[in-house]
Structures are given as C-alpha cells and as structure tokens.
Write an enzyme that holds these catalytic residues in place. Structure first.
Site, PDB file in Angstrom:
ATOM      1  N   GLY A 262      -8.782   0.896  -2.067  1.00  0.00           N
ATOM      2  CA  GLY A 262      -7.827   0.031  -2.048  1.00  0.00           C
ATOM      3  C   GLY A 262      -6.142  -0.324  -2.585  1.00  0.00           C
ATOM      4  O   GLY A 262      -5.927   0.784  -2.588  1.00  0.00           O
ATOM      5  N   VAL A 263      -5.232  -1.100  -2.005  1.00  0.00           N
ATOM      6  CA  VAL A 263      -3.848  -1.046  -2.094  1.00  0.00           C
ATOM      7  C   VAL A 263      -3.268  -1.568  -3.735  1.00  0.00           C
ATOM      8  O   VAL A 263      -4.218  -2.254  -4.423  1.00  0.00           O
ATOM      9  CB  VAL A 263      -3.344  -2.077  -1.162  1.00  0.00           C
ATOM     10  N   GLY A 264      -2.407  -0.480  -3.832  1.00  0.00           N
ATOM     11  CA  GLY A 264      -2.008  -1.416  -5.161  1.00  0.00           C
ATOM     12  C   GLY A 264      -1.722   0.608  -5.519  1.00  0.00           C
ATOM     13  O   GLY A 264      -2.443   1.522  -6.171  1.00  0.00           O
ATOM     14  N   GLU A 288      -8.055   1.683   5.035  1.00  0.00           N
ATOM     15  CA  GLU A 288      -7.033   1.183   5.351  1.00  0.00           C
ATOM     16  C   GLU A 288      -5.765   1.055   5.668  1.00  0.00           C
ATOM     17  O   GLU A 288      -5.188   1.206   6.276  1.00  0.00           O
ATOM     18  CB  GLU A 288      -7.859  -0.156   5.337  1.00  0.00           C
ATOM     19  N   ASN A 378      -3.148 -12.247  -3.125  1.00  0.00           N
ATOM     20  CA  ASN A 378      -3.021 -11.380  -1.323  1.00  0.00           C
ATOM     21  C   ASN A 378      -3.613 -11.951  -0.231  1.00  0.00           C
ATOM     22  O   ASN A 378      -3.610 -11.858   0.137  1.00  0.00           O
ATOM     23  CB  ASN A 378      -2.300 -10.199  -1.657  1.00  0.00           C
ATOM     24  N   GLY A 382      -9.690  -5.639   3.368  1.00  0.00           N
ATOM     25  CA  GLY A 382     -10.375  -4.966   4.103  1.00  0.00           C
ATOM     26  C   GLY A 382     -11.618  -4.890   2.945  1.00  0.00           C
ATOM     27  O   GLY A 382     -12.299  -4.320   2.901  1.00  0.00           O
TER      28      GLY A 382
END
Length: 504
Positions: A262-264, A288, A378, A382
């Site tokens: 994931g993001v971050g 993603e 947020n 995905g």
C-alpha cells in the site's frame, strides 16, 4: 488535422459550473499541474461576483496538490471520487463541503463506462509527448496513468493535455495501456506474469477530441518518504520472518513470490526491511503504486520485476530513475488502475498483499479509512481489491498512535472496510497474528498478543466480561466502543474501569 495549443486560462474559461472533470495520473505521479489551479482561480472570481461555480472531480486515485488542494481551498469542488490523500480536501470532506464517494479503485473506470457514477465533461491529462497523425493522435503519458484511457474515451466536451518537458521521453515504452471490456462476457485479462504486456505504450485517440495542448516544464509533486522508525523496522522484520515461514511451510511459492504494498512511509519502510532480509528470496511486485524502497531494490536485484499504476516517489528520485531508465527497461511497467488493481489478475498471480490499517479489532476486522469511525482519512483505495483476492492478505500497523494514547487494537472497529473473512494476518511491532484456520476466540487471543503491553490487560478484561454473554463471537455491546469513547472524553484510550459500560 493539427492539434491546437491552449493556455491554462483558456482551458479554465471553457469549464462551466456543474461540469465533471476527469483528471489523469495516479497520486501526484502523472497528474496535471497547470490547468486545475486556473480553474480554482476562476472559481474564486465567480464566487466574488456572487455566482456559483463548482465542478465534480474524478481521478484514478489521489492526485497532486495543484488539483485537490487548489480546488478544495477555492471551494470549487462539489463531488469527488474515488480517493485522495490531500489534507485540504480531507478537511472539506469532514466538514461536509465536498460530497465524497469512496470506491474500490478497480471499480472506478467500469462504473464510469456504465454511467452509474455520472458522466465526464472534460479530461485533463499530463503527457510527455503527443504525436499527431492527422485524424488520430497518440498520447504518451508520464509517471502515472490512473483512469486516463477511460477519460479519453468518455469526456464529452474535450481533452486538455499538459505536455510537460520536465519528464523525460525515456519513459516512452514503459506503459501498458489496456481497457477492460464492458460486461457481459468480457474477454479475460490475460496477464499471467507480473510484467506481461497486453496493451499499447500510448493512448490512441481521435485528434478532434483534443481541445488543446499546453507546453510546460513543471516538476512532479511527489512526496518524499519519511525515514524508517524502530516500529516500522520491527514490523518489517516480523513480516520477513512470516513470509519465510510461509514459504518453508509450502503456503507461498519461493521462486515466484509476488508482493503488493500500500501507500505511505510505513509501507515503504516495510518493503525496505523485506529487501534487507537475507532469508526472503528475490521477489516480484504487482501493485498500484511503486515507492522509493522497491525501486532501489530493483537496482540491487532484490526485486526482479515490477508492475505498477504509478511511480509515487519524490521528484528528485524520479529524475534519478529517468537517468537510469535502461536499468529498469524490460523489468518495469506502468498500467491503468483497473489493470494494476484487477481482481482477476491479483488472484491469478497469487499475490501476497501488504496494506496498512488504522485500527484492527479482536476478531480481525480492519478499518483503513475512518478515524474514530467518522472522520475520513483517505479512502479505501485499492486495499480491498488486493485483500479480497490475494493468496495471503496482511495488514500492518504500529500498536499505538498519538504517543500511546490510542491503541490500534480495539474490541470492535469503529468502521469496517475489510471483514475478518478476507484478512489473513495482522502485523505490529510486537509480532504476527496469523488468523488463518482460527475460530473467533482463537483470533481474539492472537490479536491481543500483538497489542501494546499497556492495552493487553484492558483487551483481556473486555474479553472476560464479554464471555459472560456467550455466543460464537464474544461482545459486550455497551462496552464495545468504550476505548473510543474514553479517548473522545479524556484524550486517552486507557480507561481504568469498565464498570460504567457494563449493564447487568
């Protein structure tokens, strides 16, 4: 037929109150940066004159500050979907000034094509090059794609293109542009290896649909990652041990290990820790967003191949990537979000997903979107696409936040994005709760064991009190959100007495 040029001011003047704009890119990567600030300026001018002016915005995922931040600050957004990490627009969501629709990223383009989430009036894309072949043109995108192909297909009034020379033309050939067919009886998405090509390196479009091109030279708005912490290092070490154990047990393949992250900064740090582990074999990535740690691991040979929807890295690191593009060619592909997040492909490749939780409850439900169950952070992004379809679905989180005043492990999640049925394991700095093959109460014991020591007695006492009510899953409903309520009233989840929440 030649393509016209256009200025950001001229483009903004064509956009009308009530229009929907589709913005290309995925995160800050590949996002246009010049036209949306002009739309924000127009909104301010219209508001000053006493006239309404708001647009709806649909993107592939989050987008750069010059879109979400500028438009939200100008009170120029009516409706927004499907995901954003911008603080300005987050404030607008939670104050009710923007109607926000959270949506799985894999569904976004399909819903637009079906018409269930409305139409698109204007498209705004960033490109590194546009080739004019008369009736047809080719658009070569930059560092992120999102739903750009669908925007080009659906925008009713026209497409604005920002041709940004800050990006290197070396990126041409790194994209794999493909749109999933509409229902019913759609053709299978025939990706059987992480970087198997199925599409074109450009978007082909009727030249008449391009309203104008604006030439610019503007750096990407990529966010630098924060440095790893002892907590993220510990989580990464536990995750590495867990993956190695699964490989030794035969639950995961060693020669085709494929990860999603994931993001971050936390997710970036965990992937970095996995790369440093000598026991974790070299792996592929199908994800993603690709952040800085996996790109470094590609240069080191630890990551063999990577498929992504965007290069979510700082502008400095993106220029480094362009300078070393030959090192990545043939090993790195950028794809539209409906392909990077395609459930069919995720399941086929046997992916191990690594996503981040806001909070996890005793039975393995995960909240990844709403603070305290009410305030949007947020969006789901995905994470559900991968969690529901991965071979091994994991979530990571530090055991506490806010200097220990909030426990990430709670009796009952204040909001649920991912149910226990799809969550295989939870990882904190205190270890791994492997939830597979466990009944509800066994899951609870495993989750309590990885909570922060300050909160374990509270969680154990909750389970003791809840057990009096029996049932398959033990809950004491008046006390299920007691820790959340204590934080709301006192600023700290560490309640000292459950008695006020216990009703005989």
């Amino acid at each position: 037929m030649s393509i016209s040029t256009i200025t950001p001011q001229e483009a903004a003047a064509l956009v009308q109150h009530g229009d929907t704009i589709g913005v290309g890119g995925f995160g800050p990567a590949g996002a246009p940066k010049c036209i949306t600030p002009e739309i924000a300026r127009r909104a301010r001018a219209e508001h000053a004159a006493g006239r309404p002016f708001k647009v709806s915005v649909v993107t592939g995922a989050s987008i750069g500050a010059s879109c979400d931040g500028e438009l939200a600050a100008a009170d120029a957004i009516d409706r927004r979907f499907p995901f954003s990490v911008n603080a300005e627009i987050r404030k607008a969501y939670n104050e009710g000034r923007v109607r926000y629709m959270d949506l799985n990223l894999s569904d976004n383009a399909a819903h637009l094509r079906q018409g269930t989430t409305g139409h698109i009036d204007w498209g705004i894309l960033e490109a590194v090059e546009v080739e004019d072949f008369g009736d047809r043109s080719r658009i070569y995108l930059t560092a992120g794609i999102g739903i750009a192909p669908t925007i080009c297909r659906l925008a009713r009034k026209g497409i604005f293109i920002e041709r940004n020379s800050w990006h290197s033309t070396k990126i041409i050939g790194m994209h794999d542009i493909y749109e999933i067919e509409d229902h019913p009886f759609r053709t299978p998405v025939r990706i059987t290896q992480p970087i198997e090509r199925i599409g074109l390196p450009y978007i082909e479009i009727d030249t008449r649909r391009i309203t104008g091109v604006y030439d610019c030279h503007v750096p990407d708005e990529g966010r630098p990652m924060t440095a790893p912490t002892p907590v993220t290092d510990a989580i990464g070490a536990h995750m590495a041990d867990f993956l190695v154990w699964n490989i030794k047990q035969g639950y995961l393949p060693s020669h085709t290990l494929t990860l999603q992250s994931g993001v971050g900064s936390g997710a970036n740090a965990v992937l970095g820790a996995l790369g440093r582990s000598k026991e974790v074999p070299n792996f592929n990535i199908y994800t993603e967003v690709l952040q800085e740690a996996p790109l470094h691991l590609m240069l080191e040979g630890r990551v063999a191949t990577a498929s992504t929807g965007a290069l979510t890295i700082s502008s400095e690191h993106l220029q480094e990537l362009y300078a070393n593009m030959n090192e990545y060619r043939g090993r790195l592909l950028l794809r539209p979000s409906e392909i990077s997040n395609c459930p069919e492909v995720i399941a086929r490749l046997g992916i191990c997903s690594l996503n981040t939780a806001i909070e996890v409850d005793l039975y393995g439900h995960v909240n990844s979107t709403k603070i305290g169950g009410t305030r949007m952070m947020n969006g789901v992004g995905g994470s559900a696409d991968f969690t529901c379809n991965a071979m091994l679905s994991t979530f990571t989180c530090g055991s506490t936040t806010k200097d220990g005043r909030i426990s990430s492990i709670v009796p009952f999640c204040s909001h649920v994005d991912h149910t226990e049925h799809y969550v295989d394991a939870i990882v904190t700095e205190y270890g791994v709760a492997d939830l597979r093959g466990k009944c509800a109460m066994e899951k609870a014991e495993a989750v309590v064991a990885i909570a922060h020591p300050d909160y374990r007695p509270l969680l154990q006492e909750y389970l003791r009190l809840a057990a009096k009510g029996g049932g398959h899953t033990h809950h004491l409903l008046p006390a299920a959100f007691a820790m959340h309520d204590t934080f709301r009233r006192k600023g700290d989840m560490r309640l000292t007495d459950w008695s006020e929440y216990v009703i005989d």
